[in-house]
Scaffold this motif. Sequence first.
Motif, PDB file in Angstrom:
ATOM      1  N   GLY A  33      25.877 -21.112   2.190  1.00  0.00           N
ATOM      2  CA  GLY A  33      25.264 -22.419   2.455  1.00  0.00           C
ATOM      3  C   GLY A  33      23.922 -22.338   3.165  1.00  0.00           C
ATOM      4  N   ASN A  34      23.369 -21.127   3.279  1.00  0.00           N
ATOM      5  CA  ASN A  34      22.081 -20.980   3.961  1.00  0.00           C
ATOM      6  C   ASN A  34      20.908 -21.336   3.049  1.00  0.00           C
ATOM      7  OD1 ASN A  34      23.258 -20.161   6.340  1.00  0.00           O
ATOM      8  ND2 ASN A  34      23.227 -17.985   5.777  1.00  0.00           N
ATOM      9  N   LYS A  35      19.814 -21.788   3.676  1.00  0.00           N
ATOM     10  CA  LYS A  35      18.575 -22.027   2.934  1.00  0.00           C
ATOM     11  C   LYS A  35      17.760 -20.743   3.001  1.00  0.00           C
ATOM     12  CE  LYS A  35      18.471 -26.916   3.786  1.00  0.00           C
ATOM     13  NZ  LYS A  35      17.912 -28.027   4.530  1.00  0.00           N
ATOM     14  N   VAL A  36      17.341 -20.256   1.848  1.00  0.00           N
ATOM     15  CA  VAL A  36      16.749 -18.920   1.814  1.00  0.00           C
ATOM     16  C   VAL A  36      15.331 -18.904   1.236  1.00  0.00           C
ATOM     17  CG1 VAL A  36      17.078 -16.544   1.043  1.00  0.00           C
ATOM     18  CG2 VAL A  36      19.079 -17.999   1.415  1.00  0.00           C
ATOM     19  N   ALA A  37      14.402 -18.340   2.006  1.00  0.00           N
ATOM     20  CA  ALA A  37      13.071 -18.024   1.482  1.00  0.00           C
ATOM     21  C   ALA A  37      13.000 -16.505   1.399  1.00  0.00           C
ATOM     22  CB  ALA A  37      11.990 -18.553   2.411  1.00  0.00           C
ATOM     23  N   VAL A  38      12.705 -15.997   0.214  1.00  0.00           N
ATOM     24  CA  VAL A  38      12.619 -14.550   0.010  1.00  0.00           C
ATOM     25  C   VAL A  38      11.142 -14.166  -0.046  1.00  0.00           C
ATOM     26  CG1 VAL A  38      13.179 -12.657  -1.583  1.00  0.00           C
ATOM     27  CG2 VAL A  38      14.777 -14.564  -1.300  1.00  0.00           C
ATOM     28  N   VAL A  39      10.780 -13.083   0.621  1.00  0.00           N
ATOM     29  CA  VAL A  39       9.404 -12.569   0.537  1.00  0.00           C
ATOM     30  C   VAL A  39       9.493 -11.165  -0.041  1.00  0.00           C
ATOM     31  CG1 VAL A  39       7.346 -11.894   1.853  1.00  0.00           C
ATOM     32  CG2 VAL A  39       8.619 -13.948   2.505  1.00  0.00           C
ATOM     33  N   GLY A 128      17.771 -27.194  -2.685  1.00  0.00           N
ATOM     34  CA  GLY A 128      18.769 -26.192  -3.029  1.00  0.00           C
ATOM     35  C   GLY A 128      18.229 -25.021  -3.836  1.00  0.00           C
ATOM     36  N   GLU A 129      16.901 -24.859  -3.785  1.00  0.00           N
ATOM     37  CA  GLU A 129      16.286 -23.766  -4.533  1.00  0.00           C
ATOM     38  C   GLU A 129      15.989 -22.595  -3.598  1.00  0.00           C
ATOM     39  OE1 GLU A 129      13.577 -25.511  -8.084  1.00  0.00           O
ATOM     40  OE2 GLU A 129      12.497 -24.885  -6.298  1.00  0.00           O
ATOM     41  N   VAL A 130      16.108 -21.380  -4.111  1.00  0.00           N
ATOM     42  CA  VAL A 130      15.628 -20.221  -3.353  1.00  0.00           C
ATOM     43  C   VAL A 130      14.141 -20.073  -3.683  1.00  0.00           C
ATOM     44  CG1 VAL A 130      15.750 -17.704  -3.129  1.00  0.00           C
ATOM     45  CG2 VAL A 130      17.855 -19.035  -3.366  1.00  0.00           C
ATOM     46  N   ALA A 131      13.296 -19.983  -2.641  1.00  0.00           N
ATOM     47  CA  ALA A 131      11.862 -19.777  -2.876  1.00  0.00           C
ATOM     48  C   ALA A 131      11.570 -18.293  -2.782  1.00  0.00           C
ATOM     49  CB  ALA A 131      11.056 -20.540  -1.834  1.00  0.00           C
ATOM     50  N   VAL A 132      11.003 -17.729  -3.831  1.00  0.00           N
ATOM     51  CA  VAL A 132      10.660 -16.303  -3.814  1.00  0.00           C
ATOM     52  C   VAL A 132       9.142 -16.182  -3.707  1.00  0.00           C
ATOM     53  CG1 VAL A 132      10.917 -14.071  -4.934  1.00  0.00           C
ATOM     54  CG2 VAL A 132      12.623 -15.860  -5.346  1.00  0.00           C
ATOM     55  N   ILE A 133       8.683 -15.719  -2.549  1.00  0.00           N
ATOM     56  CA  ILE A 133       7.254 -15.767  -2.231  1.00  0.00           C
ATOM     57  C   ILE A 133       6.637 -14.367  -2.290  1.00  0.00           C
ATOM     58  CG2 ILE A 133       5.605 -16.451  -0.426  1.00  0.00           C
ATOM     59  CD1 ILE A 133       8.314 -18.084   0.582  1.00  0.00           C
ATOM     60  N   THR A 134       5.450 -14.282  -2.858  1.00  0.00           N
ATOM     61  CA  THR A 134       4.729 -13.006  -2.889  1.00  0.00           C
ATOM     62  C   THR A 134       4.297 -12.653  -1.469  1.00  0.00           C
ATOM     63  OG1 THR A 134       2.728 -14.297  -3.284  1.00  0.00           O
ATOM     64  CG2 THR A 134       3.751 -13.260  -5.215  1.00  0.00           C
ATOM     65  N   GLY A 135       4.647 -11.479  -0.989  1.00  0.00           N
ATOM     66  CA  GLY A 135       4.132 -11.019   0.297  1.00  0.00           C
ATOM     67  C   GLY A 135       2.700 -10.552   0.130  1.00  0.00           C
ATOM     68  N   PHE A 136       2.061 -10.189   1.253  1.00  0.00           N
ATOM     69  CA  PHE A 136       0.805  -9.435   1.236  1.00  0.00           C
ATOM     70  C   PHE A 136      -0.420 -10.264   0.845  1.00  0.00           C
ATOM     71  CE2 PHE A 136      -1.629  -5.961  -1.246  1.00  0.00           C
ATOM     72  CZ  PHE A 136      -2.194  -5.384  -0.132  1.00  0.00           C
ATOM     73  N   GLN A 137      -0.216 -11.460   0.272  1.00  0.00           N
ATOM     74  CA  GLN A 137      -1.385 -12.196  -0.232  1.00  0.00           C
ATOM     75  C   GLN A 137      -1.384 -13.654   0.198  1.00  0.00           C
ATOM     76  OE1 GLN A 137      -0.708 -14.281  -3.901  1.00  0.00           O
ATOM     77  NE2 GLN A 137      -0.018 -12.370  -4.829  1.00  0.00           N
ATOM     78  N   GLY A 138      -2.595 -14.199   0.263  1.00  0.00           N
ATOM     79  CA  GLY A 138      -2.768 -15.622   0.533  1.00  0.00           C
ATOM     80  C   GLY A 138      -4.015 -16.075  -0.186  1.00  0.00           C
ATOM     81  N   VAL A 139      -4.520 -17.241   0.216  1.00  0.00           N
ATOM     82  CA  VAL A 139      -5.740 -17.738  -0.414  1.00  0.00           C
ATOM     83  C   VAL A 139      -6.746 -18.085   0.685  1.00  0.00           C
ATOM     84  CG1 VAL A 139      -4.800 -20.102  -0.566  1.00  0.00           C
ATOM     85  CG2 VAL A 139      -6.694 -19.409  -2.058  1.00  0.00           C
ATOM     86  N   GLU A 140      -7.988 -17.658   0.469  1.00  0.00           N
ATOM     87  CA  GLU A 140      -9.056 -17.978   1.408  1.00  0.00           C
ATOM     88  C   GLU A 140      -9.594 -19.335   0.943  1.00  0.00           C
ATOM     89  OE1 GLU A 140     -12.321 -19.015   2.724  1.00  0.00           O
ATOM     90  OE2 GLU A 140     -12.914 -17.807   0.998  1.00  0.00           O
ATOM     91  N   PRO A 141      -9.421 -20.396   1.748  1.00  0.00           N
ATOM     92  CA  PRO A 141      -9.625 -21.745   1.210  1.00  0.00           C
ATOM     93  C   PRO A 141     -11.075 -22.108   0.895  1.00  0.00           C
ATOM     94  CG  PRO A 141      -9.015 -21.828   3.541  1.00  0.00           C
ATOM     95  CD  PRO A 141      -8.911 -20.403   3.127  1.00  0.00           C
ATOM     96  N   LYS A 142     -12.050 -21.537   1.624  1.00  0.00           N
ATOM     97  CA  LYS A 142     -13.447 -21.960   1.402  1.00  0.00           C
ATOM     98  C   LYS A 142     -13.910 -21.622  -0.005  1.00  0.00           C
ATOM     99  CE  LYS A 142     -14.962 -21.566   6.111  1.00  0.00           C
ATOM    100  NZ  LYS A 142     -15.407 -20.437   6.903  1.00  0.00           N
TER     101      LYS A 142
END
Length: 420
Positions: A33-39, A128-142
């Motif tokens: 029953g846990n909410k899970v974010a995977v990286v 109720g979705e598992v979010a699978v997130i890419t590690g190591f990267q982000g976005v530079e907004p400017k």
Amino acid sequence: MAVVVMKFGGTSVANVERIKNVARHVKREVDAGNKVAVVVSAMSGATNQLVAWVNEASPLADKREYDAVVASGEQVTAGLTAIVLQDMGIKARSWQGWQVPIETSEAHGSARISGIAGEALMASLNAGEVAVITGFQGVEPKANRIATLGRGGSDTSAVAIAVAIKADVCDIYTDVDGVYTTDPRIVPKARRLPKVSYEEMLEMASSGSKVLQTRSVELAMVNQVKTRVLSSFVKPEDMAPVRAGNLENIGTIVCGEDEIVENQVVSGIAYARDEAKITMLKLQDKPGIAARIFGPLADASINVDMIVQNVAADGHHTDMTFTVQAAELPRALAVLKAAMVDIGEFELQSSADVAKVSVIGIGMRSHAGVAAHMFKALADKGINILAISTSEIKISVLIDAAYAELAVRTLHSIYGLDAA
Ligand code: ADP
Ligand code: ASP
Ligand code: MG
């Protein structure tokens, strides 16, 4: 119900079989029953390959394009993990850094996370979705471009996500079952630390224990994120799911000092081979010289670690030794040569054949003699010390690289850290 971040490193997602194993760990938490974010990290070796291709294409590649290439490894594993989870009947969706979004600074190649908007992620978890997130990267907004967080950066992604979604725990799954008194690959007698304080972990990570990226520990410390280091190679069914408020004491828990009952004087030994030594000989000994040396290095974003200056034997000239990252050595030498007009004449020597060995422990604050013990033990083995630096809870020495393992094993033993 708990909110859990589960981060899986390169060896844990090295192929589809291993990704299926990861999915079973995730399923255990979902079933509870846990909410899970995977990286996820890239498959082990993938990022090295991408970096090698960039260097082959051009050793002085545009850092923004470097990031465009090296961030791609995580995209593959995030998608594959979501596919495998879906195949097991678990609702899952992959997220790249720009989709979350994980916003970063402009320092491409070693960007810092400047903010994460957790709302969209949280909405997905609440659905109720598992979010699978890419590690190591982000976005530079400017400029709206992909940026990466420096090698080992998925740990930092995981802790930052944990902060954004107010997770109960950030579990870092890797190929060892916790943080050890030193790298267990070098010293088989190393012992697992059931708990380690944020401060000690920070010193260990920044002194070369790459089990966690330094910035991830900084972030965990500032935000008091409960972080655990665990093995993904334990059978998923043999582990209990996370329960909020009752964190099982498995692996290593990185936590506040007040939660650690028994403090060792020395808790760990770290070593780093990626430093290089620069010696400047026959420098003029007068006010302002150090500023003229370290100013231009700082302007070139070159970090200096240890510094030793000798007394002027003749009253006029002195020698200075300091260390920089080995990868920065050619650039540092070029900067110093260019600054000679300002600094005055000097001779330059350098070597990348050095290693830094550090002993770390919060107990040092209240115990004298730790350094003396260290120097004596190294002397007894005939190991010469080239430079020394200290903090409140750490002593580091620079030695010839050839002696690194001997020094680590010797110190591990004299501070009573060897397993019985
Ligand atoms: P991942 O790919 O999961 O991020 P890393 O290779 O980055 O894994 O980190 C795990 C490795 O860190 C271990 O295999 C181990 O060799 C190394 N390591 C270095 N120092 C330590 C330490 N003190 N405790 C545990 N592991 C350590
Ligand atoms: N894949 C990246 C690297 O190899 C990030 C990570 O593994 O944490 O450095
Ligand atoms: Mg790592």
